[in-house]
Scaffold this active site. Structure first.
Site, PDB file in Angstrom:
ATOM      1  N   LYS A   1      74.885  18.664  -3.325  1.00  0.00           N
ATOM      2  CA  LYS A   1      73.508  18.846  -2.819  1.00  0.00           C
ATOM      3  C   LYS A   1      72.777  17.492  -2.728  1.00  0.00           C
ATOM      4  O   LYS A   1      72.154  17.191  -1.716  1.00  0.00           O
ATOM      5  CB  LYS A   1      72.714  19.793  -3.752  1.00  0.00           C
ATOM      6  CG  LYS A   1      73.377  21.146  -3.946  1.00  0.00           C
ATOM      7  CD  LYS A   1      72.600  22.028  -4.895  1.00  0.00           C
ATOM      8  CE  LYS A   1      72.546  21.567  -6.338  1.00  0.00           C
ATOM      9  NZ  LYS A   1      73.848  21.587  -7.064  1.00  0.00           N
TER      10      LYS A   1
ATOM     11  N   ARG B   1      66.366  28.306  -8.696  1.00  0.00           N
ATOM     12  CA  ARG B   1      67.601  28.522  -9.458  1.00  0.00           C
ATOM     13  C   ARG B   1      67.609  29.864 -10.164  1.00  0.00           C
ATOM     14  O   ARG B   1      68.606  30.213 -10.805  1.00  0.00           O
ATOM     15  CB  ARG B   1      67.691  27.447 -10.537  1.00  0.00           C
ATOM     16  CG  ARG B   1      68.632  26.308 -10.254  1.00  0.00           C
ATOM     17  CD  ARG B   1      68.516  25.376 -11.438  1.00  0.00           C
ATOM     18  NE  ARG B   1      69.658  24.550 -11.602  1.00  0.00           N
ATOM     19  CZ  ARG B   1      69.772  23.334 -11.083  1.00  0.00           C
ATOM     20  NH1 ARG B   1      68.834  22.840 -10.344  1.00  0.00           N
ATOM     21  NH2 ARG B   1      70.855  22.622 -11.332  1.00  0.00           N
TER      22      ARG B   1
ATOM     23  N   ARG C   1      81.414  11.304 -11.742  1.00  0.00           N
ATOM     24  CA  ARG C   1      80.161  10.904 -11.078  1.00  0.00           C
ATOM     25  C   ARG C   1      79.455   9.776 -11.840  1.00  0.00           C
ATOM     26  O   ARG C   1      79.391   9.773 -13.073  1.00  0.00           O
ATOM     27  CB  ARG C   1      79.210  12.092 -10.967  1.00  0.00           C
ATOM     28  CG  ARG C   1      77.860  11.672 -10.390  1.00  0.00           C
ATOM     29  CD  ARG C   1      77.003  12.801  -9.974  1.00  0.00           C
ATOM     30  NE  ARG C   1      76.768  13.756 -11.042  1.00  0.00           N
ATOM     31  CZ  ARG C   1      76.095  14.877 -10.879  1.00  0.00           C
ATOM     32  NH1 ARG C   1      75.624  15.189  -9.692  1.00  0.00           N
ATOM     33  NH2 ARG C   1      75.913  15.697 -11.880  1.00  0.00           N
TER      34      ARG C   1
ATOM     35  N   ARG D   1      75.306  10.503 -16.251  1.00  0.00           N
ATOM     36  CA  ARG D   1      74.258  11.409 -16.765  1.00  0.00           C
ATOM     37  C   ARG D   1      74.683  12.030 -18.090  1.00  0.00           C
ATOM     38  O   ARG D   1      75.847  12.339 -18.287  1.00  0.00           O
ATOM     39  CB  ARG D   1      73.993  12.515 -15.734  1.00  0.00           C
ATOM     40  CG  ARG D   1      73.025  12.101 -14.666  1.00  0.00           C
ATOM     41  CD  ARG D   1      72.919  13.067 -13.519  1.00  0.00           C
ATOM     42  NE  ARG D   1      72.891  14.488 -13.839  1.00  0.00           N
ATOM     43  CZ  ARG D   1      72.774  15.455 -12.936  1.00  0.00           C
ATOM     44  NH1 ARG D   1      72.638  15.154 -11.654  1.00  0.00           N
ATOM     45  NH2 ARG D   1      72.771  16.710 -13.286  1.00  0.00           N
TER      46      ARG D   1
ATOM     47  N   ARG E   1      76.103  24.732 -17.743  1.00  0.00           N
ATOM     48  CA  ARG E   1      75.488  24.673 -16.398  1.00  0.00           C
ATOM     49  C   ARG E   1      76.176  25.644 -15.445  1.00  0.00           C
ATOM     50  O   ARG E   1      75.521  26.324 -14.651  1.00  0.00           O
ATOM     51  CB  ARG E   1      75.585  23.241 -15.846  1.00  0.00           C
ATOM     52  CG  ARG E   1      74.625  22.288 -16.545  1.00  0.00           C
ATOM     53  CD  ARG E   1      75.038  20.847 -16.381  1.00  0.00           C
ATOM     54  NE  ARG E   1      74.948  20.356 -15.024  1.00  0.00           N
ATOM     55  CZ  ARG E   1      75.508  19.226 -14.605  1.00  0.00           C
ATOM     56  NH1 ARG E   1      76.219  18.474 -15.436  1.00  0.00           N
ATOM     57  NH2 ARG E   1      75.372  18.851 -13.359  1.00  0.00           N
TER      58      ARG E   1
HETATM   59  P1  AP5 Z   1      76.227  15.459  -6.099  1.00  0.00           P
HETATM   60  O1  AP5 Z   1      75.742  15.296  -4.697  1.00  0.00           O
HETATM   61  O2  AP5 Z   1      75.600  14.615  -7.159  1.00  0.00           O
HETATM   62  O3  AP5 Z   1      76.218  17.006  -6.518  1.00  0.00           O
HETATM   63  P2  AP5 Z   1      75.006  17.988  -6.801  1.00  0.00           P
HETATM   64  O4  AP5 Z   1      75.310  19.294  -6.162  1.00  0.00           O
HETATM   65  O5  AP5 Z   1      73.703  17.330  -6.457  1.00  0.00           O
HETATM   66  O6  AP5 Z   1      75.202  18.129  -8.377  1.00  0.00           O
HETATM   67  P3  AP5 Z   1      74.198  18.105  -9.594  1.00  0.00           P
HETATM   68  O7  AP5 Z   1      75.055  18.058 -10.830  1.00  0.00           O
HETATM   69  O8  AP5 Z   1      73.171  17.012  -9.468  1.00  0.00           O
HETATM   70  O9  AP5 Z   1      73.545  19.464  -9.480  1.00  0.00           O
HETATM   71  P4  AP5 Z   1      72.880  20.211 -10.592  1.00  0.00           P
HETATM   72  O10 AP5 Z   1      72.333  21.332  -9.814  1.00  0.00           O
HETATM   73  O11 AP5 Z   1      73.733  20.555 -11.747  1.00  0.00           O
HETATM   74  O12 AP5 Z   1      71.858  19.128 -11.214  1.00  0.00           O
HETATM   75  P5  AP5 Z   1      70.295  18.886 -11.016  1.00  0.00           P
HETATM   76  O13 AP5 Z   1      70.061  17.448 -11.010  1.00  0.00           O
HETATM   77  O14 AP5 Z   1      69.737  19.730  -9.918  1.00  0.00           O
HETATM   78  O15 AP5 Z   1      77.817  15.191  -6.056  1.00  0.00           O
HETATM   79  C1  AP5 Z   1      78.595  15.257  -7.236  1.00  0.00           C
HETATM   80  C2  AP5 Z   1      79.791  14.309  -7.096  1.00  0.00           C
HETATM   81  O16 AP5 Z   1      80.640  14.758  -6.043  1.00  0.00           O
HETATM   82  C3  AP5 Z   1      79.411  12.868  -6.752  1.00  0.00           C
HETATM   83  O17 AP5 Z   1      80.240  12.026  -7.481  1.00  0.00           O
HETATM   84  C4  AP5 Z   1      79.673  12.765  -5.232  1.00  0.00           C
HETATM   85  O18 AP5 Z   1      80.094  11.470  -4.887  1.00  0.00           O
HETATM   86  C5  AP5 Z   1      80.790  13.764  -5.020  1.00  0.00           C
HETATM   87  N1  AP5 Z   1      80.670  14.478  -3.740  1.00  0.00           N
HETATM   88  C6  AP5 Z   1      79.533  15.035  -3.234  1.00  0.00           C
HETATM   89  N2  AP5 Z   1      79.787  15.644  -2.054  1.00  0.00           N
HETATM   90  C7  AP5 Z   1      81.130  15.466  -1.812  1.00  0.00           C
HETATM   91  C8  AP5 Z   1      81.990  15.893  -0.758  1.00  0.00           C
HETATM   92  N3  AP5 Z   1      81.553  16.597   0.300  1.00  0.00           N
HETATM   93  N4  AP5 Z   1      83.297  15.559  -0.845  1.00  0.00           N
HETATM   94  C9  AP5 Z   1      83.766  14.848  -1.929  1.00  0.00           C
HETATM   95  N5  AP5 Z   1      82.974  14.417  -2.951  1.00  0.00           N
HETATM   96  C10 AP5 Z   1      81.679  14.730  -2.902  1.00  0.00           C
HETATM   97  O19 AP5 Z   1      69.739  19.541 -12.385  1.00  0.00           O
HETATM   98  C11 AP5 Z   1      70.009  18.962 -13.625  1.00  0.00           C
HETATM   99  C12 AP5 Z   1      69.354  19.783 -14.724  1.00  0.00           C
HETATM  100  O20 AP5 Z   1      67.923  19.802 -14.554  1.00  0.00           O
HETATM  101  C13 AP5 Z   1      69.748  21.274 -14.769  1.00  0.00           C
HETATM  102  O21 AP5 Z   1      70.955  21.494 -15.479  1.00  0.00           O
HETATM  103  C14 AP5 Z   1      68.529  21.873 -15.471  1.00  0.00           C
HETATM  104  O22 AP5 Z   1      68.585  21.629 -16.860  1.00  0.00           O
HETATM  105  C15 AP5 Z   1      67.375  21.060 -14.894  1.00  0.00           C
HETATM  106  N6  AP5 Z   1      66.819  21.702 -13.684  1.00  0.00           N
HETATM  107  C16 AP5 Z   1      66.838  21.197 -12.423  1.00  0.00           C
HETATM  108  N7  AP5 Z   1      66.290  22.057 -11.559  1.00  0.00           N
HETATM  109  C17 AP5 Z   1      65.905  23.144 -12.277  1.00  0.00           C
HETATM  110  C18 AP5 Z   1      65.312  24.385 -11.937  1.00  0.00           C
HETATM  111  N8  AP5 Z   1      65.008  24.688 -10.668  1.00  0.00           N
HETATM  112  N9  AP5 Z   1      65.058  25.267 -12.942  1.00  0.00           N
HETATM  113  C19 AP5 Z   1      65.351  24.975 -14.220  1.00  0.00           C
HETATM  114  N10 AP5 Z   1      65.948  23.822 -14.610  1.00  0.00           N
HETATM  115  C20 AP5 Z   1      66.226  22.913 -13.643  1.00  0.00           C
END
Ligand code: AP5
Length: 215
Positions: free
Chosen positions: A15, A89, A128, A161, A172
């Site tokens: 994402k 979410r 990552r 991270r 998660r």
């Molecule tokens: P990346 O693009 O970083 O993946 P992502 O889907 O953004 O993964 P996240 O781990 O950031 O998502 P998340 O939802 O767990 O975390 P968030 O920050 O929202 O890509 C990952 C890797 O894959 C990279 O190394 C990249 O290079 C590679 N890659 C990407 N696309 C690729 C492709 N097409 N092909 C090959 N490789 C690829 O949330 C973190 C925390 O915050 C949560 O756990 C929670 O505690 C809190 N939080 C956030 N939002 C909320 C909410 N709405 N409600 C409650 N708590 C929340």
């Protein structure tokens, strides 16, 4: 052009990577994860609260997250189109967003759902590295920066991270399955869902989705 977008998918589905590419089309990127990490870096009360959940892989409480998004989405720059990354979410978050987008007359045009299998998610999260300044994601094997440990976009240092470990990832993934995955049906029923296969490389995926958003 589809303007107001939700990006959905499990942790590591891509994402954040996709959002950083789509910014070039004029969207404002709103990542609740990045907003919480900024607050943690600043040492604010919000940051302290968010950190106590995020480091274990748990979700930050709905009322906190909804309040944050309400404030951000109502700002003037979002009128040109936004990408919501990591929100909603949970069902209460999706219902609150539906109400808010009606109130501010910025309806969601499409929900992009990124499919990815579990082994690949584990591989991506395990390797990552993220920029400390701008949040841009890299991978130690498949998406390396030009200079080791340095962000291509802003020159910031890369780090791992503290929720990118085996234990927090398990939590998660279980929150994703139990609380976020049901939103696929929520948006399918509203005719807003579009599924994409994130197993294809990030450039091919970006080309496909950019074309779709422009259609
Ligand atoms: P990346 O693009 O970083 O993946 P992502 O889907 O953004 O993964 P996240 O781990 O950031 O998502 P998340 O939802 O767990 O975390 P968030 O920050 O929202 O890509 C990952 C890797 O894959 C990279 O190394 C990249 O290079 C590679 N890659 C990407 N696309 C690729 C492709 N097409 N092909 C090959 N490789 C690829 O949330 C973190 C925390 O915050 C949560 O756990 C929670 O505690 C809190 N939080 C956030 N939002 C909320 C909410 N709405 N409600 C409650 N708590 C929340």
């Amino acid at each position: 052009m589809k303007r107001n977008i939700i990006l959905m998918g499990p942790p590591g589905a891509g994402k954040g990577t996709l959002a950083k590419q789509l910014i070039a089309l004029g969207y404002v990127h709103i990542s609740t994860g990045d907003m919480f990490r900024e607050a943690i870096k600043a040492g604010s009360e919000l940051g302290k609260l968010a950190d106590s959940y995020i480091k274990h892989g748990d979700l930050v409480p709905d009322e906190v997250t909804i309040g944050l998004v309400k404030e951000r989405l109502s700002q003037d720059d979002c009128a040109k189109g936004f990408l919501l990354d990591g929100f909603p979410r949970t069902t209460p978050q999706a219902e609150a967003l539906e109400k808010l987008t009606k109130e501010i007359n910025r309806p969601i045009d499409v929900v992009i759902n990124l499919d990815c299998d579990k082994n690949e998610l584990v591989r991506r999260i395990g390797g990552r590295r993220v920029c400390k300044n701008c949040g841009a994601p890299y991978h130690i094997d498949t998406f390396k920066p030009k200079v080791d440990g340095v962000c291509d976009l802003c020159g910031g240092p890369l780090y791992q991270r503290n929720d990118d470990n085996e234990e927090a990832l398990k939590v998660r993934l279980s929150h994703y399955t139990n609380q976020t995955k049901p939103l696929i049906d929520f948006y399918q029923e509203r005719g807003l869902l579009a599924n994409f296969d994130s197993l294809k490389g990030s450039e091919a995926l970006f080309d496909e989705i950019a074309k779709f958003l422009k259609s």
